[in-house]
Design an enzyme around this catalytic site. Structure first.
Site, PDB file in Angstrom:
ATOM      1  NE  ARG A   1       3.891  18.527  15.890  1.00 20.72           N
ATOM      2  CZ  ARG A   1       2.643  18.729  15.451  1.00 20.72           C
ATOM      3  NH1 ARG A   1       2.188  19.948  15.300  1.00 20.72           N
ATOM      4  NH2 ARG A   1       1.846  17.704  15.210  1.00 20.72           N
TER       5      ARG A   1
ATOM      6  CG  ASP B   1      -1.343  27.080  17.236  1.00 22.34           C
ATOM      7  OD1 ASP B   1      -2.004  27.558  18.184  1.00 22.34           O
ATOM      8  OD2 ASP B   1      -1.600  25.972  16.713  1.00 22.34           O
TER       9      ASP B   1
HETATM   10  P1  NAD Z   1       2.557  18.084   4.456  1.00 26.28           P
HETATM   11  O1  NAD Z   1       3.231  16.780   4.674  1.00 26.28           O
HETATM   12  O2  NAD Z   1       1.399  18.156   3.535  1.00 26.28           O
HETATM   13  O3  NAD Z   1       3.639  19.165   3.963  1.00 26.28           O
HETATM   14  C1  NAD Z   1       4.893  19.305   4.521  1.00 26.28           C
HETATM   15  C2  NAD Z   1       5.805  19.914   3.461  1.00 26.28           C
HETATM   16  O4  NAD Z   1       7.081  20.163   4.066  1.00 26.28           O
HETATM   17  C3  NAD Z   1       6.058  18.977   2.269  1.00 26.28           C
HETATM   18  O5  NAD Z   1       5.793  19.662   1.064  1.00 26.28           O
HETATM   19  C4  NAD Z   1       7.539  18.593   2.409  1.00 26.28           C
HETATM   20  O6  NAD Z   1       8.183  18.393   1.160  1.00 26.28           O
HETATM   21  C5  NAD Z   1       8.078  19.825   3.130  1.00 26.28           C
HETATM   22  N1  NAD Z   1       9.327  19.591   3.849  1.00 26.28           N
HETATM   23  C6  NAD Z   1       9.663  18.532   4.626  1.00 26.28           C
HETATM   24  N2  NAD Z   1      10.908  18.690   5.134  1.00 26.28           N
HETATM   25  C7  NAD Z   1      11.364  19.873   4.662  1.00 26.28           C
HETATM   26  C8  NAD Z   1      12.561  20.593   4.809  1.00 26.28           C
HETATM   27  N3  NAD Z   1      13.584  20.105   5.533  1.00 26.28           N
HETATM   28  N4  NAD Z   1      12.681  21.786   4.183  1.00 26.28           N
HETATM   29  C9  NAD Z   1      11.681  22.269   3.414  1.00 26.28           C
HETATM   30  N5  NAD Z   1      10.511  21.629   3.227  1.00 26.28           N
HETATM   31  C10 NAD Z   1      10.352  20.453   3.829  1.00 26.28           C
HETATM   32  O7  NAD Z   1       2.167  18.591   5.900  1.00 26.28           O
HETATM   33  P2  NAD Z   1       1.045  19.671   6.272  1.00 26.28           P
HETATM   34  O8  NAD Z   1      -0.275  19.004   6.382  1.00 26.28           O
HETATM   35  O9  NAD Z   1       1.164  20.849   5.386  1.00 26.28           O
HETATM   36  O10 NAD Z   1       1.500  20.025   7.771  1.00 26.28           O
HETATM   37  C11 NAD Z   1       2.712  20.708   8.034  1.00 26.28           C
HETATM   38  C12 NAD Z   1       2.990  20.674   9.536  1.00 26.28           C
HETATM   39  O11 NAD Z   1       1.993  21.439  10.211  1.00 26.28           O
HETATM   40  C13 NAD Z   1       2.856  19.284  10.162  1.00 26.28           C
HETATM   41  O12 NAD Z   1       4.055  18.552  10.043  1.00 26.28           O
HETATM   42  C14 NAD Z   1       2.539  19.584  11.607  1.00 26.28           C
HETATM   43  O13 NAD Z   1       3.746  19.647  12.341  1.00 26.28           O
HETATM   44  C15 NAD Z   1       1.919  20.985  11.555  1.00 26.28           C
HETATM   45  N6  NAD Z   1       0.499  20.998  11.994  1.00 26.28           N
HETATM   46  C16 NAD Z   1       0.153  21.823  13.026  1.00 26.28           C
HETATM   47  C17 NAD Z   1      -1.158  21.874  13.449  1.00 26.28           C
HETATM   48  C18 NAD Z   1      -1.595  22.791  14.560  1.00 26.28           C
HETATM   49  O14 NAD Z   1      -2.701  22.635  15.102  1.00 26.28           O
HETATM   50  N7  NAD Z   1      -0.804  23.761  14.949  1.00 26.28           N
HETATM   51  C19 NAD Z   1      -2.130  21.063  12.825  1.00 26.28           C
HETATM   52  C20 NAD Z   1      -1.740  20.255  11.755  1.00 26.28           C
HETATM   53  C21 NAD Z   1      -0.410  20.219  11.341  1.00 26.28           C
END
Ligand code: NAD
Length: 334
Positions: free
Chosen positions: A237, A261
């Site tokens: 994000r 992205d």
């Molecule tokens: P997920 O929930 O599987 O994993 C997120 C990880 O971040 C978890 O392991 C959590 O413990 C960790 N986390 C949370 N807060 C944290 C912090 N303060 N410090 C360190 N680690 C922390 O999510 P995901 O499916 O891997 O997706 C991650 C992010 O990717 C989403 O939140 C979304 O913003 C982004 N995303 C982007 C696109 C795109 O098209 N660009 C598509 C899907 C997701």
């Protein structure tokens, strides 16, 4: 004969390429109005007479808009994304509106795009593409670096972070990880503190949600802890990075390469054609004018496989709410 209950729904920001996927997933179960407009205070009226709203990342799901939706009787909001940072959850809770997302669709789609950005940056592919189209075949400016043997720092090891770790492991990189929760599978990774990650990584990639805790996590104070010339990739994000600070760091060479992205001010900009705008986003223009910056318009999720999975989970979210409603004694169907 038992009445079949159909949920009345409006889906905002629907792109032409999503229509067939949603239709395939829905199989005419729910009565979904597909509109291309994004959700805002001005377009909220499309939700009148519906029970649920389907949104996407750049829709305005602020308190003001949720208040309007609640006035129309909206009970459910489901977003066609993993992230829910664009939805004011407190405002939804105030009206008893339930929220759902697509928590785990094809993490490989985002992981592979992350690697595409990193590789394109390291091998100067956009510059070489520009040159070759002008029949300029010189290679002097195209010296890259091997990924093999480099240290990669992943912030976040959820679904996407794990998929990214596997690919970088395949390249022969050392993969360091910082996550606030200890992941179940730590094979091929080294869990370390955030400061250690900043100090040691040649490539840093962000895979965490945008929350109050993570907003502007990458700022002047954290950038200074990184290796000079580090490559930073953000497919999560835009708000994770303070854009003005990253521009300063790119200018001094502290950040060597930047692949995005997601952009801090992408709402209202990405997913639309702004070519003829007289005034264009000045920060984005400044970023794009810098060498070693590669930006894509929030397309990491955009593979055929992922779009279909998003559509299917979105319909499953509606199904779940429909089942809840069926269980209510007062419900008579329509
Ligand atoms: P997920 O929930 O599987 O994993 C997120 C990880 O971040 C978890 O392991 C959590 O413990 C960790 N986390 C949370 N807060 C944290 C912090 N303060 N410090 C360190 N680690 C922390 O999510 P995901 O499916 O891997 O997706 C991650 C992010 O990717 C989403 O939140 C979304 O913003 C982004 N995303 C982007 C696109 C795109 O098209 N660009 C598509 C899907 C997701």
């Amino acid at each position: 004969m038992q009445k079949i209950y159909t949920m009345k729904v409006v889906a905002y920001s629907v792109k032409p390429f999503e229509k067939a996927c949603l239709a395939r997933a829905n199989t005419k179960k729910h009565d979904i109005t597909l509109i291309s407009n994004s959700l805002s205070a001005e377009t909220a009226f499309y939700a009148e007479g519906k029970e649920a709203v389907i949104v996407f990342t750049n829709d305005d799901v602020s308190e003001k808009v949720i208040d309007i939706l609640a006035g129309f009787g909206i009970k459910y909001i489901t977003t066609r994304s993993v992230g829910t940072d664009h939805i004011d959850k407190a405002a939804a809770a105030k009206h008893g509106i339930e929220i759902a997302n697509v928590p785990n669709y094809s993490p490989q789609a985002i992981a592979e795009h992350t690697i595409a950005l990193a590789l394109a940056l390291s091998r100067h592919l956009t510059l070489s593409d520009r040159h070759i189209r002008e029949f300029d075949f010189r290679i002097d400016q195209l010296i890259g670096f091997n990924f093999f043997g480099k240290t990669v720092g992943l912030i976040g090891l959820g679904h996407i972070g794990q998929a990214v770790a596997k690919i970088f492991n395949g390249f022969g990189c050392k993969v360091l990880v910082y996550d606030i929760s200890i992941p179940e599978n730590t094979e091929g990774i080294h869990l370390i503190s955030l400061d250690e990650l900043y100090a040691n990584a040649d490539i840093i990639s962000l895979h965490i949600p945008l929350t109050n805790d993570t907003k502007y996590m990458i700022n002047a104070a954290s950038i200074v802890k990184m290796k000079k010339g580090v490559m930073l990739i953000n497919t999560s994000r835009g708000g994770l990075i303070k854009t003005t600070d990253i521009i300063d760091a790119l200018k001094t060479g502290q950040i060597g390469y930047l692949g995005l992205d997601a952009y801090e001010f992408e709402q209202g900009l990405f997913f639309k054609d702004h070519r003829s705008d007289l005034v264009k986003d000045t920060l984005l223009k400044e970023l794009l004018a810098l060498p070693n910056v590669l930006i894509t318009p929030h397309q990491a999720f955009l593979t055929g496989e992922a779009i279909q999975q998003i559509a299917e989970q979105t319909i499953r979210n509606l199904d779940a709410w429909q089942d809840e409603r069926k269980a209510l004694p007062a419900y008579t169907g329509s």
